[in-house]
Design a protein around this motif. Structure first.
Motif, PDB file in Angstrom:
ATOM      1  N   PHE A 295      15.148  51.273  60.705  1.00 30.15           N
ATOM      2  CA  PHE A 295      14.739  52.666  60.565  1.00 30.15           C
ATOM      3  C   PHE A 295      15.625  53.614  61.372  1.00 30.15           C
ATOM      4  CE2 PHE A 295      11.083  49.796  60.413  1.00 30.15           C
ATOM      5  CZ  PHE A 295      10.708  49.968  59.079  1.00 30.15           C
ATOM      6  N   GLN A 296      16.717  53.073  61.929  1.00 33.51           N
ATOM      7  CA  GLN A 296      17.574  53.874  62.782  1.00 33.51           C
ATOM      8  C   GLN A 296      19.014  53.974  62.286  1.00 33.51           C
ATOM      9  OE1 GLN A 296      17.112  51.645  66.390  1.00 33.51           O
ATOM     10  NE2 GLN A 296      15.070  52.441  66.836  1.00 33.51           N
ATOM     11  N   LYS A 297      19.448  53.036  61.468  1.00 33.78           N
ATOM     12  CA  LYS A 297      20.828  53.029  61.004  1.00 33.78           C
ATOM     13  C   LYS A 297      20.928  52.386  59.633  1.00 33.78           C
ATOM     14  CE  LYS A 297      23.621  49.907  62.616  1.00 33.78           C
ATOM     15  NZ  LYS A 297      24.501  49.115  63.484  1.00 33.78           N
ATOM     16  N   LYS A 298      22.087  52.477  59.020  1.00 29.40           N
ATOM     17  CA  LYS A 298      22.325  51.874  57.722  1.00 29.40           C
ATOM     18  C   LYS A 298      22.426  50.358  57.867  1.00 29.40           C
ATOM     19  CE  LYS A 298      23.493  51.736  53.322  1.00 29.40           C
ATOM     20  NZ  LYS A 298      22.545  52.071  52.248  1.00 29.40           N
ATOM     21  N   ILE A 299      21.578  49.643  57.122  1.00 31.33           N
ATOM     22  CA  ILE A 299      21.569  48.180  57.141  1.00 31.33           C
ATOM     23  C   ILE A 299      22.006  47.671  55.777  1.00 31.33           C
ATOM     24  CG2 ILE A 299      20.142  46.119  57.370  1.00 31.33           C
ATOM     25  CD1 ILE A 299      20.490  47.551  59.989  1.00 31.33           C
ATOM     26  N   THR A 300      22.939  46.743  55.763  1.00 33.01           N
ATOM     27  CA  THR A 300      23.413  46.181  54.502  1.00 33.01           C
ATOM     28  C   THR A 300      22.789  44.807  54.263  1.00 33.01           C
ATOM     29  OG1 THR A 300      25.343  45.166  55.558  1.00 33.01           O
ATOM     30  CG2 THR A 300      25.611  47.394  54.705  1.00 33.01           C
ATOM     31  N   GLY A 301      22.775  44.397  53.006  1.00 31.57           N
ATOM     32  CA  GLY A 301      22.233  43.085  52.660  1.00 31.57           C
ATOM     33  C   GLY A 301      20.822  43.171  52.117  1.00 31.57           C
ATOM     34  N   ASN A 302      20.296  42.032  51.734  1.00 32.87           N
ATOM     35  CA  ASN A 302      18.955  41.964  51.171  1.00 32.87           C
ATOM     36  C   ASN A 302      17.892  42.119  52.248  1.00 32.87           C
ATOM     37  OD1 ASN A 302      19.889  41.427  48.489  1.00 32.87           O
ATOM     38  ND2 ASN A 302      20.273  39.302  49.098  1.00 32.87           N
ATOM     39  N   LEU A 303      16.711  42.558  51.808  1.00 38.35           N
ATOM     40  CA  LEU A 303      15.608  42.813  52.727  1.00 38.35           C
ATOM     41  C   LEU A 303      14.418  41.942  52.340  1.00 38.35           C
ATOM     42  CD1 LEU A 303      14.797  44.666  55.118  1.00 38.35           C
ATOM     43  CD2 LEU A 303      13.833  46.247  53.434  1.00 38.35           C
ATOM     44  N   PHE A 304      13.785  41.352  53.356  1.00 40.42           N
ATOM     45  CA  PHE A 304      12.622  40.500  53.151  1.00 40.42           C
ATOM     46  C   PHE A 304      11.515  40.943  54.109  1.00 40.42           C
ATOM     47  CE2 PHE A 304      16.458  38.254  52.147  1.00 40.42           C
ATOM     48  CZ  PHE A 304      16.178  37.554  50.969  1.00 40.42           C
ATOM     49  N   VAL A 305      10.261  40.596  53.797  1.00 40.04           N
ATOM     50  CA  VAL A 305       9.143  41.023  54.624  1.00 40.04           C
ATOM     51  C   VAL A 305       8.096  39.913  54.737  1.00 40.04           C
ATOM     52  CG1 VAL A 305       7.833  42.043  52.690  1.00 40.04           C
ATOM     53  CG2 VAL A 305       7.482  42.906  55.029  1.00 40.04           C
ATOM     54  N   LYS A 306       7.434  39.875  55.887  1.00 38.60           N
ATOM     55  CA  LYS A 306       6.299  38.987  56.121  1.00 38.60           C
ATOM     56  C   LYS A 306       5.103  39.829  56.562  1.00 38.60           C
ATOM     57  CE  LYS A 306       6.964  35.122  58.393  1.00 38.60           C
ATOM     58  NZ  LYS A 306       7.424  34.103  59.388  1.00 38.60           N
TER      59      LYS A 306
END
Length: 361
Positions: A295-306
């Protein structure tokens, strides 16, 4: 070294000693000796300082007889009551399901250890949690990732600890399995079979939230709660809905010809709404109180959640305004619980508190 009296923190201390660190033990005291909590039977008879989460006599014994390190006791009883137990009660009385262990790690245990270490001019803090210190080359981030032993992984419970704090915390068991830990402990003649292990909230080891909250509920409430289906048709009545959580099927107190699950706890109207398995599935969710580099910077790649510590991380995408969409419907979107986000390398990118469904639309 944060010590609980359990096997994991004990082995972690031994590993650090063998690696050449000067190790000091510390136990964070969170319960007074006469705390009764909401337990029953044998659990009620045990003083809180002999529970798995903070076993003072065992810590003293291990430090003196096996670890041969000095240790300190740090009193956090009042803070634990105020920031963890009271917030836990308040959450259920607001109809959401709180997560005391994530709050305790962030607000009490690790924060306390860091503060004490800084006062003593000690460079690092360590705990027996199963998580890996990790650096993401792609996103240039220091943080934590899931442990090698996925069944014991505790990265979920550490997700509310700020990134700058985690830089000072070591996790010696990140690349160890539980079986290897036990084998190592036995090789050092540590009394493994006498050491208690607890994977739940320390004040709910009997798995009875409703019982824990019962006395307070009886003090300010009268009359039964209605249990209805999603169309508002009454199914039955129960003494209270406080302590129930979305997705719960057992222990409700109403009979039905088909399997039904808690969909919502309406505290204001004293109603528990039940539905089928399909009725409790969600594909979209929203969070509040975001924390972490996601929530603070640009993140690359896929995102997963638990949504639970024991579930496999599932794919999701950001939709903006703290909203997310899952690739498939899931029954884990429970208001008040923590959504923890991971990347392809199982690194924790951030977390947030799940909002009620009416706040998601």
């Amino acid at each position: 070294m944060g010590l609980s009296g359990g096997i994991d923190s004990t082995v972690s201390a031994l590993l650090l000693k063998e690696a050449g660190f000067d190790v000091y033990g510390a136990i964070v005291e969170i319960w007074s000796e006469n705390s009764a909590g909401g337990q029953s039977g044998d659990e009620r008879e045990k003083p809180w300082f002999e529970r798995a989460c903070c076993h003072l006599p065992m810590v003293k014994f291990l430090c003196e007889e096996y670890l041969h390190i000095p240790y300190v006791r740090i009193d956090q009883k009042q803070n634990f009551q105020k920031k963890i137990v009271d917030v836990f009660r308040e959450g259920y009385h607001n109809g959401v399901t709180p997560n005391p262990c994530t709050d305790c790690n962030a607000e009490i245990k690790i924060k306390t250890l860091i503060d004490w270490a800084e006062q003593q001019k000690i460079s690092y803090v360590a705990t027996g949690h199963y998580a890996r210190n990790h650096y993401s080359v792609r996103n240039r981030l220091w943080g934590i990732a899931q442990a090698l032993d996925r069944k014991k992984d505790q990265s979920y419970f550490l997700s509310r600890v700020p990134e700058h704090v985690l830089r000072k915390v070591l996790f010696p068991l990140g690349h160890w399995t539980k079986d290897k830990v036990r084998e190592f402990a036995r090789s050092k003649k540590i009394p493994v079979e006498e050491m208690v292990e607890n994977m739940e909230a320390c004040f709910l080891s009997a798995k009875n939230v409703t019982s824990f909250l019962k006395r307070e509920e009886e003090a300010h409430s009268s009359g039964n709660w209605n249990v209805t289906d999603i169309n508002g048709e009454k199914i039955g009545e129960i003494p209270t809905g406080i302590g129930l959580t979305k997705g719960q099927r057992k222990g409700i107190g109403v009979a039905n010809s088909e399997r039904i699950y808690v969909k919502k706890v309406d505290v204001q109207n004293k109603v528990v709404i039940m539905g089928s398995k399909k009725d409790i599935l969600n594909r979209n969710f929203r969070i509040r109180d975001p924390l972490g580099p996601l929530f603070q910077k640009k993140i690359t790649g896929n995102l997963f959640v638990k949504f639970r510590s024991v579930m496999e991380a599932v794919p999701c995408i950001e939709k903006g305004d703290l909203r997310f969409e899952l690739s498939n419907e899931n029954d884990g979107v429970t208001p008040g619980q923590i959504a923890v986000f991971y990347d392809d390398e199982q690194m924790v990118l951030g977390s947030g508190i799940l909002e009620p469904e009416e706040e998601m639309s």
